[in-house]
Design a protein around this motif. Structure first.
Motif, PDB file in Angstrom:
ATOM      1  N   LYS A   7      34.627  27.254  53.939  1.00  0.00           N
ATOM      2  CA  LYS A   7      34.779  27.076  55.371  1.00  0.00           C
ATOM      3  C   LYS A   7      34.255  28.449  55.958  1.00  0.00           C
ATOM      4  CE  LYS A   7      38.941  24.206  55.117  1.00  0.00           C
ATOM      5  NZ  LYS A   7      38.616  23.004  55.292  1.00  0.00           N
ATOM      6  N   SER A  83      27.364  26.844  59.442  1.00  0.00           N
ATOM      7  CA  SER A  83      28.321  25.911  59.975  1.00  0.00           C
ATOM      8  C   SER A  83      29.351  26.702  60.835  1.00  0.00           C
ATOM      9  CB  SER A  83      28.697  24.913  58.901  1.00  0.00           C
ATOM     10  OG  SER A  83      29.653  25.589  58.029  1.00  0.00           O
ATOM     11  N   THR A  85      33.569  25.730  60.744  1.00  0.00           N
ATOM     12  CA  THR A  85      34.650  24.736  60.653  1.00  0.00           C
ATOM     13  C   THR A  85      36.068  25.156  61.012  1.00  0.00           C
ATOM     14  OG1 THR A  85      34.301  25.541  58.295  1.00  0.00           O
ATOM     15  CG2 THR A  85      33.456  23.436  58.789  1.00  0.00           C
ATOM     16  N   MET A 132      31.225  21.405  64.539  1.00  0.00           N
ATOM     17  CA  MET A 132      32.377  20.652  63.956  1.00  0.00           C
ATOM     18  C   MET A 132      32.134  19.353  63.306  1.00  0.00           C
ATOM     19  SD  MET A 132      35.730  22.521  65.086  1.00  0.00           S
ATOM     20  CE  MET A 132      36.040  24.304  64.757  1.00  0.00           C
ATOM     21  N   SER A 135      29.608  18.888  60.971  1.00  0.00           N
ATOM     22  CA  SER A 135      30.012  19.180  59.473  1.00  0.00           C
ATOM     23  C   SER A 135      30.967  18.101  59.058  1.00  0.00           C
ATOM     24  CB  SER A 135      30.546  20.727  59.527  1.00  0.00           C
ATOM     25  OG  SER A 135      29.927  21.494  60.171  1.00  0.00           O
ATOM     26  N   GLY A 138      36.967  19.771  61.475  1.00  0.00           N
ATOM     27  CA  GLY A 138      37.057  21.183  61.565  1.00  0.00           C
ATOM     28  C   GLY A 138      38.642  21.581  62.126  1.00  0.00           C
ATOM     29  N   ILE A 181      38.673  16.551  63.815  1.00  0.00           N
ATOM     30  CA  ILE A 181      38.738  17.917  64.299  1.00  0.00           C
ATOM     31  C   ILE A 181      40.205  18.167  64.832  1.00  0.00           C
ATOM     32  CG2 ILE A 181      38.172  19.531  65.890  1.00  0.00           C
ATOM     33  CD1 ILE A 181      35.441  18.329  66.280  1.00  0.00           C
TER      34      ILE A 181
END
Ligand SMILES: NC(=O)c1ccc[n+]([C@@H]2O[C@H](COP(=O)([O-])OP(=O)(O)OC[C@H]3O[C@@H](n4cnc5c(N)ncnc54)[C@H](O)[C@@H]3O)[C@@H](O)[C@H]2O)c1
Length: 266
Positions: A7, A83, A85, A132, A135, A138, A181
């Protein structure tokens, strides 16, 4: 395998106290971290220390009162580590001289605290959430305060700004849960960060200690460890919550110490 391995975290106000604790603990558990802070020298020094110990971290200037600066910090994190996260929206300011009761409060200070303490949370989320989503999910953690849950004689703006953070946390959780998320808050009671230690006379610390259920004060790692849990997948079914980390200071009948004294004398 660390608890947050793979992460990438952006920690605002990460050069000191609670933010620094959370950054160190998340690095220890495998995250890559951007420490963003107004005090850029301290942010870079903290990152260098982490790198020296084998972790991955960068220090970055952030002024959380400025939307563009928050946007830049998010963009930098994604560019540097690919990224974003974990977002720890931790910056918060207080002012005992100007943030008074509602009749005497300095109204410019009200606006400043709402901007730095509340709007910065909104903006951090606004810029980080699209990354997020990209990805696949998150975790956002917002630093509130126990001042959000209790009235006080002064610090009207601080209390209102942190109460807004508590409810904004629920709104973000409701709006982006389907995108995997999560958004949670942590509400510290008195935590003996260096700033708090330096500004509080021992007599004030004694007043706080008197009303704690536990016989000691909170430390930065008490909040950092809570943030670590909320950042990791261990808390994957927790969202919209603000966890109170306050030594039982606010959970009991507020007159319990006086009542115990009365019973001892009766
Ligand atoms: N320490 C406590 O007792 C306590 C209690 C309740 C809530 N909190 C909250 O915890 C959070 C962290 O507090 P702390 O005690 O670790 O404070 P701290 O002073 O140790 O750290 C705060 C960091 O934020 C940075 N900062 C301040 N304004 C900024 C800005 N505009 N842009 C970017 N960075 C900025 C500072 O340079 C500092 O490094 C705050 O939101 C605070 O309101 C603290």
């Amino acid at each position: 395998m660390g608890r947050v391995s793979g992460k990438v975290a952006l920690v605002t106000g990460g050069a000191s106290g609670i933010g620094l604790s959370a950054a160190r603990l998340m690095v220890r558990e495998g995250a890559k971290i951007v420490i963003a802070d107004y005090n850029v020298d301290a942010a870079k020094e903290a990152a260098e220390h982490i790198v020296h110990e084998g972790g991955e971290a960068e220090g970055l200037f952030l002024d959380a009162s400025q939307a563009d600066s928050i946007k830049d910090a998010v963009a930098y994190t994604v560019e540097r580590y690919g990224s974003l996260t974990i977002l720890f929206n931790n910056v918060g300011v207080t002012n005992l001289k100007k943030d008074l009761d509602v009749v005497n409060i300095d109204l410019d200070e009200w606006d400043r605290l709402m901007n730095v303490n509340t709007k910065s949370v909104l903006l951090g989320c606004r810029f980080a959430i699209p990354h997020m989503v990209e990805s696949g999910g998150g975790s956002i953690i917002n630093t509130a305060s126990m001042a959000a849950f209790a009235g006080d004689s002064v610090r009207s703006a601080y209390g209102a700004s942190k109460a807004a953070v508590v409810n904004l946390t629920r709104y973000i959780a409701a709006q982006y849960g389907k995108d995997k998320i999560r958004c949670n808050g942590v509400a510290p009671g008195l935590i003996l960060t260096p700033a708090a230690k330096n500004s509080m006379p021992p007599a004030v610390l004694d007043i706080f200690a008197k009303y704690n259920a536990l016989p000691y004060h909170g430390e930065a790692d008490d909040i950092g460890n809570t943030v670590l849990i909320l950042a990791s997948d261990e808390s994957k079914f927790i969202t919209g919550q603000t966890i109170q980390v306050e030594g039982g200071h606010y959970m009991a009948n507020p007159s319990i110490a006086d009542f115990n004294q009365f019973l001892a004398q009766a």
